[in-house]
Design an enzyme around this catalytic site. Structure first.
Site, PDB file in Angstrom:
ATOM      1  N   CYS A 139      39.684 -25.816  52.245  1.00 12.47           N
ATOM      2  CA  CYS A 139      38.374 -25.262  52.579  1.00 12.47           C
ATOM      3  C   CYS A 139      38.514 -24.408  53.839  1.00 12.47           C
ATOM      4  O   CYS A 139      39.519 -24.457  54.533  1.00 12.47           O
ATOM      5  CB  CYS A 139      37.388 -26.381  52.836  1.00 12.47           C
ATOM      6  SG  CYS A 139      37.421 -27.618  51.532  1.00 12.47           S
ATOM      7  N   ARG A 145      39.842 -19.332  50.931  1.00 12.74           N
ATOM      8  CA  ARG A 145      40.330 -20.713  50.981  1.00 12.74           C
ATOM      9  C   ARG A 145      39.564 -21.647  50.049  1.00 12.74           C
ATOM     10  O   ARG A 145      39.984 -22.777  49.817  1.00 12.74           O
ATOM     11  CB  ARG A 145      40.231 -21.240  52.410  1.00 12.74           C
ATOM     12  CG  ARG A 145      41.034 -20.435  53.399  1.00 12.74           C
ATOM     13  CD  ARG A 145      40.760 -20.914  54.782  1.00 12.74           C
ATOM     14  NE  ARG A 145      41.373 -22.188  55.032  1.00 12.74           N
ATOM     15  CZ  ARG A 145      42.531 -22.362  55.650  1.00 12.74           C
ATOM     16  NH1 ARG A 145      43.187 -21.330  56.101  1.00 12.74           N
ATOM     17  NH2 ARG A 145      43.023 -23.555  55.832  1.00 12.74           N
ATOM     18  N   TRP A 180      36.295 -25.991  48.616  1.00 11.83           N
ATOM     19  CA  TRP A 180      37.089 -26.109  47.391  1.00 11.83           C
ATOM     20  C   TRP A 180      37.026 -27.590  47.049  1.00 11.83           C
ATOM     21  O   TRP A 180      37.644 -28.414  47.711  1.00 11.83           O
ATOM     22  CB  TRP A 180      38.513 -25.645  47.664  1.00 11.83           C
ATOM     23  CG  TRP A 180      39.377 -25.517  46.447  1.00 11.83           C
ATOM     24  CD1 TRP A 180      39.525 -24.411  45.659  1.00 11.83           C
ATOM     25  CD2 TRP A 180      40.241 -26.520  45.888  1.00 11.83           C
ATOM     26  NE1 TRP A 180      40.413 -24.670  44.645  1.00 11.83           N
ATOM     27  CE2 TRP A 180      40.863 -25.945  44.759  1.00 11.83           C
ATOM     28  CE3 TRP A 180      40.541 -27.837  46.208  1.00 11.83           C
ATOM     29  CZ2 TRP A 180      41.766 -26.643  43.964  1.00 11.83           C
ATOM     30  CZ3 TRP A 180      41.431 -28.537  45.415  1.00 11.83           C
ATOM     31  CH2 TRP A 180      42.045 -27.939  44.312  1.00 11.83           C
ATOM     32  N   ASN A 192      38.136 -30.491  56.161  1.00  4.51           N
ATOM     33  CA  ASN A 192      39.142 -30.066  55.201  1.00  4.51           C
ATOM     34  C   ASN A 192      40.157 -31.198  55.112  1.00  4.51           C
ATOM     35  O   ASN A 192      40.684 -31.627  56.142  1.00  4.51           O
ATOM     36  CB  ASN A 192      39.816 -28.775  55.694  1.00  4.51           C
ATOM     37  CG  ASN A 192      40.747 -28.188  54.658  1.00  4.51           C
ATOM     38  OD1 ASN A 192      40.677 -28.541  53.480  1.00  4.51           O
ATOM     39  ND2 ASN A 192      41.610 -27.288  55.091  1.00  4.51           N
ATOM     40  N   GLY A 193      40.420 -31.686  53.897  1.00  5.06           N
ATOM     41  CA  GLY A 193      41.350 -32.802  53.739  1.00  5.06           C
ATOM     42  C   GLY A 193      40.759 -33.824  52.796  1.00  5.06           C
ATOM     43  O   GLY A 193      39.708 -33.605  52.194  1.00  5.06           O
ATOM     44  N   GLU A 207      57.751 -14.165  38.816  1.00  5.80           N
ATOM     45  CA  GLU A 207      56.677 -13.764  39.729  1.00  5.80           C
ATOM     46  C   GLU A 207      55.680 -12.833  39.025  1.00  5.80           C
ATOM     47  O   GLU A 207      54.468 -12.954  39.207  1.00  5.80           O
ATOM     48  CB  GLU A 207      57.285 -13.093  40.976  1.00  5.80           C
ATOM     49  CG  GLU A 207      56.306 -12.433  41.922  1.00  5.80           C
ATOM     50  CD  GLU A 207      55.255 -13.372  42.506  1.00  5.80           C
ATOM     51  OE1 GLU A 207      55.315 -14.587  42.299  1.00  5.80           O
ATOM     52  OE2 GLU A 207      54.328 -12.851  43.158  1.00  5.80           O
ATOM     53  N   LYS A 247      51.730 -13.642  38.631  1.00 10.81           N
ATOM     54  CA  LYS A 247      50.673 -12.727  39.108  1.00 10.81           C
ATOM     55  C   LYS A 247      49.664 -12.498  37.992  1.00 10.81           C
ATOM     56  O   LYS A 247      48.463 -12.547  38.210  1.00 10.81           O
ATOM     57  CB  LYS A 247      51.236 -11.370  39.543  1.00 10.81           C
ATOM     58  CG  LYS A 247      51.893 -11.285  40.883  1.00 10.81           C
ATOM     59  CD  LYS A 247      50.988 -11.415  42.071  1.00 10.81           C
ATOM     60  CE  LYS A 247      50.794 -12.831  42.492  1.00 10.81           C
ATOM     61  NZ  LYS A 247      51.741 -13.484  43.315  1.00 10.81           N
ATOM     62  N   GLU A 262      47.561 -15.767  37.142  1.00 13.53           N
ATOM     63  CA  GLU A 262      46.604 -16.279  38.134  1.00 13.53           C
ATOM     64  C   GLU A 262      45.394 -15.370  38.338  1.00 13.53           C
ATOM     65  O   GLU A 262      44.324 -15.855  38.658  1.00 13.53           O
ATOM     66  CB  GLU A 262      47.271 -16.662  39.455  1.00 13.53           C
ATOM     67  CG  GLU A 262      47.776 -15.552  40.312  1.00 13.53           C
ATOM     68  CD  GLU A 262      48.407 -16.063  41.614  1.00 13.53           C
ATOM     69  OE1 GLU A 262      48.074 -17.153  42.097  1.00 13.53           O
ATOM     70  OE2 GLU A 262      49.258 -15.350  42.155  1.00 13.53           O
ATOM     71  N   HIS A 279      67.430 -18.750  22.777  1.00 11.43           N
ATOM     72  CA  HIS A 279      67.501 -20.212  22.685  1.00 11.43           C
ATOM     73  C   HIS A 279      66.121 -20.832  22.479  1.00 11.43           C
ATOM     74  O   HIS A 279      65.946 -22.024  22.698  1.00 11.43           O
ATOM     75  CB  HIS A 279      68.165 -20.783  23.946  1.00 11.43           C
ATOM     76  CG  HIS A 279      69.564 -20.290  24.138  1.00 11.43           C
ATOM     77  ND1 HIS A 279      70.599 -20.652  23.299  1.00 11.43           N
ATOM     78  CD2 HIS A 279      70.107 -19.433  25.026  1.00 11.43           C
ATOM     79  CE1 HIS A 279      71.708 -20.053  23.683  1.00 11.43           C
ATOM     80  NE2 HIS A 279      71.438 -19.292  24.738  1.00 11.43           N
ATOM     81  N   LYS A 312      43.780 -20.149  48.662  1.00  2.00           N
ATOM     82  CA  LYS A 312      44.912 -19.511  49.332  1.00  2.00           C
ATOM     83  C   LYS A 312      45.827 -20.525  50.032  1.00  2.00           C
ATOM     84  O   LYS A 312      47.038 -20.377  50.020  1.00  2.00           O
ATOM     85  CB  LYS A 312      44.365 -18.508  50.350  1.00  2.00           C
ATOM     86  CG  LYS A 312      45.411 -17.643  50.991  1.00  2.00           C
ATOM     87  CD  LYS A 312      45.818 -16.512  50.083  1.00  2.00           C
ATOM     88  CE  LYS A 312      46.885 -15.646  50.681  1.00  2.00           C
ATOM     89  NZ  LYS A 312      47.566 -14.868  49.641  1.00  2.00           N
TER      90      LYS A 312
HETATM   91  C1  AGP Z   1      50.576 -16.881  45.019  1.00  2.00           C
HETATM   92  O1  AGP Z   1      50.084 -15.785  44.353  1.00  2.00           O
HETATM   93  C2  AGP Z   1      49.869 -18.126  44.742  1.00  2.00           C
HETATM   94  N1  AGP Z   1      48.506 -18.049  45.060  1.00  2.00           N
HETATM   95  C3  AGP Z   1      50.567 -19.414  45.129  1.00  2.00           C
HETATM   96  O2  AGP Z   1      51.551 -19.636  44.168  1.00  2.00           O
HETATM   97  C4  AGP Z   1      51.218 -19.536  46.529  1.00  2.00           C
HETATM   98  O3  AGP Z   1      52.320 -18.696  46.609  1.00  2.00           O
HETATM   99  C5  AGP Z   1      51.638 -20.998  46.772  1.00  2.00           C
HETATM  100  O4  AGP Z   1      50.506 -21.812  46.750  1.00  2.00           O
HETATM  101  C6  AGP Z   1      52.416 -21.190  48.050  1.00  2.00           C
HETATM  102  O5  AGP Z   1      51.674 -20.830  49.169  1.00  2.00           O
HETATM  103  P1  AGP Z   1      52.336 -20.684  50.604  1.00  2.00           P
HETATM  104  O6  AGP Z   1      53.293 -19.551  50.551  1.00  2.00           O
HETATM  105  O7  AGP Z   1      51.175 -20.427  51.519  1.00  2.00           O
HETATM  106  O8  AGP Z   1      53.027 -21.978  50.905  1.00  2.00           O
END
Ligand code: AGP
Length: 615
Positions: free
Chosen positions: A2, A27, A74, A100-101, A488, A492, A495, A511, A610
């Site tokens: 959060c 966040r 969140w 937060n937590g 990657e 992208k 997500e 395979h 994030k």
């Molecule tokens: C990236 O696009 C994602 N939102 C996610 O995979 C992110 O990279 C992951 O949660 C790790 O975050 P960090 O680099 O802040 O540790």
């Protein structure tokens, strides 16, 4: 996960808090709320959904005051609803809390408090915190807000970032940090002070920051602050001056932060290189790593721990470090590492890659490594974060604030940082020849320009996105150093567009995954002109033979590939080691345009946040 903002000063707290929350919305964005102290009472406004809902409510029913706290949520415990949104208020209305937590023992505490007659208003774990604070304050009326909070947080288990205010102390905010539930930053202004989950929320108002460490509690007024440990021992915190440009946290001319951040990559990479390569002496220097040549020489292996995009970055970094530093590298998920009793000793280095520096899984992996005697390094974007704090040495990404939930510029800067790390380790360990070093430094200097050229393909990629955005599945394939880029690229896309996409090592296709290929499946093949080019061509032929729609990411000037693939995205010719950094740009743009065409919320994709500060 959060976002938290607090303000105390002479100005209208509501405005300051809302603008801070706007910066932190990445966040968490399922509900938001604000509490403002006003004439002996606390006014609270909360709403479900995005911050814009809360803002329009406040526009209709303004609240004013000089002290307040706000939160963007969140959800973990209790569905996203108005009554579960923060701030939470104690039964008699004396205290409010944002948090937060996760309060791990909240059920026991809630039962106990209910037995004592406390009536709860939400289903959240957070509410026990505020009820406990009020209980301690009522037990002894001489206790101030700091003391009552201190006693309350000693009762709760788990990791937490908490901000508290009291109806009876209209000039004071309390901030607490316990463990790794996200940062608590105190921003020091002129006759005003701030609290925030991270720098981006408040950097437009002040650059002088204190980063609260675990088990610390701060008492903050407009003109003073004190910090102590949870056991009431005084602490003299370090004040750090942050030189982030406030403009960098605004969207500017771009429609989305993600697009802005994709376009910032030539600059962020320049920033990450700058000051670390001496082009005259052809030496790399990473002083914050705190590493001597003899320590570097005695290392026998390195383990990279990270999550998500950062994990894929580590998979590319393995190629660099093994090549130049001749150090065996394993890459592991932060979320898995500590669950297999890893073998480590003082000849191992553990590298954590984390843009936020707050990812709890990565932090836990780091703690495991620390306990087992390894040297701990981190590559971090968020200055002052916990990952940076607990490391023996660090490299800052220097990417600037990344607001889009989908990571782009932090990914490419972390690749550059690992390349620099590999050269630096190679220098110290004596495993890098002068020729290799000179060539690598010469190549790195070209990188910002190559990224700029890759960005020039934006219009062509947008056109391609129009052809593909209805697809239901995607397969991304790559080989060698480009295999992590396939992973990657697929991440992208999934997500932000919610299209199912899988990344696969191209050679593994036969395979199993080849069974998926038909006329409906776009297969994106990363096929630059490198030593594996011919092999990629034969994978493309195999996909075509099964009717797949092949999109090749290929080196400009490659005409052969036009006959093989249905579509080609051209990338500038680049040295093999830089290929992943250049190639990923087109995959970021493709994912972005497909997501926009599907009407998705690019900067704040559903269910994501994030900083992932819960396990
Ligand atoms: C990236 O696009 C994602 N939102 C996610 O995979 C992110 O990279 C992951 O949660 C790790 O975050 P960090 O680099 O802040 O540790």
């Amino acid at each position: 996960m959060c976002g938290i903002v607090g303000y105390v000063g002479a100005l209208n707290a509501t405005q300051r808090i809302l603008s801070g929350l706007q910066r932190l919305e990445y966040r968490g964005y399922d509900s938001a709320g604000i509490a403002i102290h006003n004439n002996d009472c606390i006014q609270i406004c909360r709403d479900v959904g995005k911050l814009s809902n809360l803002k329009s409510r406040i526009r209709d029913y303004p609240i004013y005051g000089n002290l307040g706290i706000g939160h963007t949520r969140w959800a973990t415990h209790g569905e996203p609803s108005e009554h579960n949104a923060h701030p939470h208020v104690s039964m008699h209305g004396d205290f409010v809390v944002v948090h937060n937590g996760i309060v791990e023992n909240y059920l026991d505490l809630r039962n106990q408090l209910q037995t004592d007659g406390v009536i709860f208003q939400s289903e959240t774990d957070t509410e026990v915190i505020v009820q406990l604070i009020e209980k301690f304050a009522q037990e002894d009326t001489k206790r101030d807000i700091t003391e009552s909070t201190r006693l309350a947080v000693q009762k709760i288990k788990g990791a937490h970032a908490i901000v508290v205010m009291s109806r009876h102390q209209p000039d004071t905010l309390i901030a607490v940090r316990i463990g790794n539930a996200g940062g608590v930053t105190i921003g020091l202004g002129e006759n005003e002070n701030y609290i925030a989950s991270d720098i981006s929320a408040i950097v437009e108002h002040t650059r002088n920051m204190i980063f609260l460490q675990s088990h610390q509690i701060a008492t903050i007024t407009a003109t003073h602050y004190t910090v102590q440990t949870i056991d009431a021992k005084p602490v003299t915190p370090e004040i750090r001056h942050i030189d982030w440009n406030p403009v960098s946290v605004a969207k500017g001319e771009y429609r989305h932060f993600m697009l802005k951040e994709i376009y910032e990559q030539p600059q962020s990479i320049t920033n990450s290189i700058s000051g670390r390569i001496d082009f005259e002496t052809q030496q790399v220097n990473l002083p914050d790593l705190n590493l001597t040549a003899s320590d570097a020489k005695q290392l026998e292996r390195m383990i990279t721990v990270a999550c998500g995009t950062s994990y894929y970055s580590g998979l590319v970094g393995k190629f660099y470090i093994e090549k130049f530093a001749r150090l065996n590298v394993e890459v592991d998920y932060g979320s898995e590492y500590r669950y297999r009793d890893p073998i480590l000793n003082n000849k191992s280095a553990v590298l954590a890659i984390t843009q936020s520096g707050e990812t709890v899984d990565t932090l836990s992996a780091m703690e495991e490594a620390r306990d087992k005697g390894a040297t701990l390094w981190s590559i971090v974007n968020n200055i002052g974060s916990q990952a940076m704090h607990i490391s023996d040495g660090h490299i800052t990404m220097n990417a600037g604030p990344e607001i889009g939930v989908a990571s782009t510029k932090a990914f490419t800067t972390s690749l550059v940082d690992q390349l620099l790390l590999s050269l630096y380790l190679g220098q110290l360990r004596g495993t890098l020849s002068t020729k290799q070093r000179t060539q690598a430094i010469h190549d790195i200097a070209k990188l910002p320009d190559l990224i700029g050229k890759a960005l020039d393909q934006n219009d062509a990629i947008l056109e391609l996105a129009h052809e593909l955005y209805h697809a239901k599945n995607f397969l991304y394939i790559g080989r060698g150093i480009n295999y992590p880029i396939a992973l990657e690229g697929a991440l992208k896309l999934k997500e932000i567009s919610y299209i199912h996409a899988e990344g696969y090592p191209a050679g593994e296709m036969k395979h199993g995954p080849i069974a998926l290929i038909d006329e409906q499946l776009p297969v994106l093949a990363i096929a630059p002109k490198d030593s594996l080019y011919e092999k990629m061509i034969s994978q493309i032929e195999q996909a075509k033979a099964r009717g797949g729609i092949v999109i090749a990411v290929a080196t400009e000037g490659d005409q052969i590939i036009e006959e093989k693939a249905d579509y080609v995205i051209y990338v500038p010719k680049s040295p093999a080691l830089l290929n992943p950094i250049v190639n990923v740009i087109s995959l970021q743009l493709l994912a972005y345009h497909i997501a926009v065409l599907r009407g998705a919320d690019v900067d704040q994709p559903r269910n994501l946040a994030k900083s992932v500060t819960v396990e």
